[in-house]
Scaffold this motif. Sequence first.
Motif, PDB file in Angstrom:
ATOM      1  N   ALA A  19      11.270   4.600   5.312  1.00  0.00           N
ATOM      2  CA  ALA A  19      11.212   5.925   4.702  1.00  0.00           C
ATOM      3  C   ALA A  19      11.667   5.904   3.247  1.00  0.00           C
ATOM      4  O   ALA A  19      11.356   6.824   2.482  1.00  0.00           O
ATOM      5  N   VAL A  22       6.061   6.107  -1.677  1.00  0.00           N
ATOM      6  CA  VAL A  22       4.912   6.445  -0.847  1.00  0.00           C
ATOM      7  C   VAL A  22       3.667   5.648  -1.200  1.00  0.00           C
ATOM      8  O   VAL A  22       2.888   5.262  -0.329  1.00  0.00           O
ATOM      9  N   GLU A  63       5.152  16.771   7.222  1.00  0.00           N
ATOM     10  CA  GLU A  63       6.452  16.187   7.540  1.00  0.00           C
ATOM     11  C   GLU A  63       6.994  15.289   6.430  1.00  0.00           C
ATOM     12  O   GLU A  63       8.155  14.904   6.441  1.00  0.00           O
ATOM     13  N   PHE A  64       6.147  14.951   5.457  1.00  0.00           N
ATOM     14  CA  PHE A  64       6.554  14.048   4.377  1.00  0.00           C
ATOM     15  C   PHE A  64       6.715  14.777   3.041  1.00  0.00           C
ATOM     16  O   PHE A  64       6.893  14.140   2.003  1.00  0.00           O
ATOM     17  N   THR A  97      10.706   8.361   9.752  1.00  0.00           N
ATOM     18  CA  THR A  97      10.119   8.374   8.407  1.00  0.00           C
ATOM     19  C   THR A  97       9.836   9.792   7.925  1.00  0.00           C
ATOM     20  O   THR A  97       9.469   9.983   6.774  1.00  0.00           O
ATOM     21  N   HIS A  98       9.990  10.786   8.800  1.00  0.00           N
ATOM     22  CA  HIS A  98       9.753  12.174   8.393  1.00  0.00           C
ATOM     23  C   HIS A  98      10.842  12.640   7.436  1.00  0.00           C
ATOM     24  O   HIS A  98      12.010  12.321   7.596  1.00  0.00           O
ATOM     25  N   VAL A  99      10.419  13.448   6.456  1.00  0.00           N
ATOM     26  CA  VAL A  99      11.333  13.952   5.441  1.00  0.00           C
ATOM     27  C   VAL A  99      11.867  15.329   5.834  1.00  0.00           C
ATOM     28  O   VAL A  99      13.049  15.638   5.646  1.00  0.00           O
ATOM     29  N   ASN A 108       4.688  15.650  -3.665  1.00  0.00           N
ATOM     30  CA  ASN A 108       6.112  15.813  -3.956  1.00  0.00           C
ATOM     31  C   ASN A 108       6.388  15.833  -5.456  1.00  0.00           C
ATOM     32  O   ASN A 108       7.494  16.149  -5.882  1.00  0.00           O
TER      33      ASN A 108
END
Length: 439
Positions: free
Chosen positions: A10, A14, A106-107, A150-152, A87
């Motif tokens: 994570a 990316v 989720e990211f 790995t989800h933010v 992001n």
Amino acid sequence: MKLPKPSAKALVPVAERWADPKETYGHANPQRAREVADKLIAFGVTSVLDIGCGNMKLGELLGPAGIGYVPADVVARSPECLVVDLNRDPVPVCDAECAVMIGVQEFLDDPARVLQDVAAKYARILITLSPLQTIYEQVWHGRPHAITSTHVTAFSLKDYKKIFARHFVIEDLDVMSNGQYVLLGRSKQVLRPAAPAVAASGPETATTQPGVVGNDIDFDQLASRFEAHIFKSVPFHGVFLRTAAMLAASVVRPGTVCLDLGCSTGRFPRLLRRQLRGIAPVQIVAVDNSPEMIAEARRRDPSPLTEYVLEDIVSFEFPASPVFVSSLFTLQFLDTPDRQTVLARIHDALEWRGCAVIAEKVLEESGKGQMTNHYMLNAYKRSMGLSDPEVLEKERAVRSTLRPLSRRDNEALFRDAGFHNVHVALSAFGWDLYLLEKV
């Protein structure tokens, strides 16, 4: 409920983490893209911007349907792929109708900002979501999904819907075979062009909606977009289906048979299969008299334990001793004698411990109650994006096709068929869901 502790993966940038599309979830799970494509086609989407396109499987599936496709991702997947990191960057602009984000929410560091940006630029949005779930929600929707390290970010479905509803009218909310949710919405900022007015000079006006022919409904024509049609026509349709699936779970055991009469494109059998995932093996037999509906259902449902049968439910030979029988929004299209025949055969066929669920359009006993339901239903249809001429056209077709009865008359039919334990499990906007117990 908290997110798992972030893994080392994570913390990788990316662009590096997803440089190889074979390392993405979508590459290992192509069924998710197939289900999203089916949803986009069913709801008449004409073109998409696929943000987080990965291996661009969605574009491959949408091409044969003539739906325009623009890929976008954190790295260039093809020469025409737009490169964007949500992001850091604003949502890219193109001439697509619908922004699609599969496995992206989720990211995102700030999903609310991204939703607001999409609503200002695109008429529609489709997203998949893995929200935090309570035990109740896992039972209600049939299958838990995974929250990974790995989800933010993660929201409960209730909290995410609040954010989503600030900017979009929800057109559909469904659960996919992998347990993730899929939301389709229409922007509150990007308005739909006004539909042309329907001439009032006579009955021979042009049909504006697929499946509406004159003052009748052609279910074969509706097949490819039926799930969008029913969602826009029946308020709380998904709640009716999920309630029916939960009631089934109370009686189904390994080795038993479920029967769905009037299955259309198979949305309920697919939901029922998810609800009963922990009970195996269970055979589901689903019946409809529309060739196009059955073909669409078979295309969407790969389960070898679900059999789709093209036959009239009045003459269909029921399997021996089903433990659960459903007929959702179907008997209302039959004449009363045929309803009596079908209901009696359901009662006679059911295993002694079994039950049936029947969803029906109902007439109110009073004119005022009927008028109130009528106004609420039309308000719902307008909120789903239908214009006044489309609402009127659909109403004319439904009036000439449906044969609704009052709740009292429906309950009398159930008793005449042999069902003496009858419960109204759900009622909304002029539709009832009945639970019929054999004993």
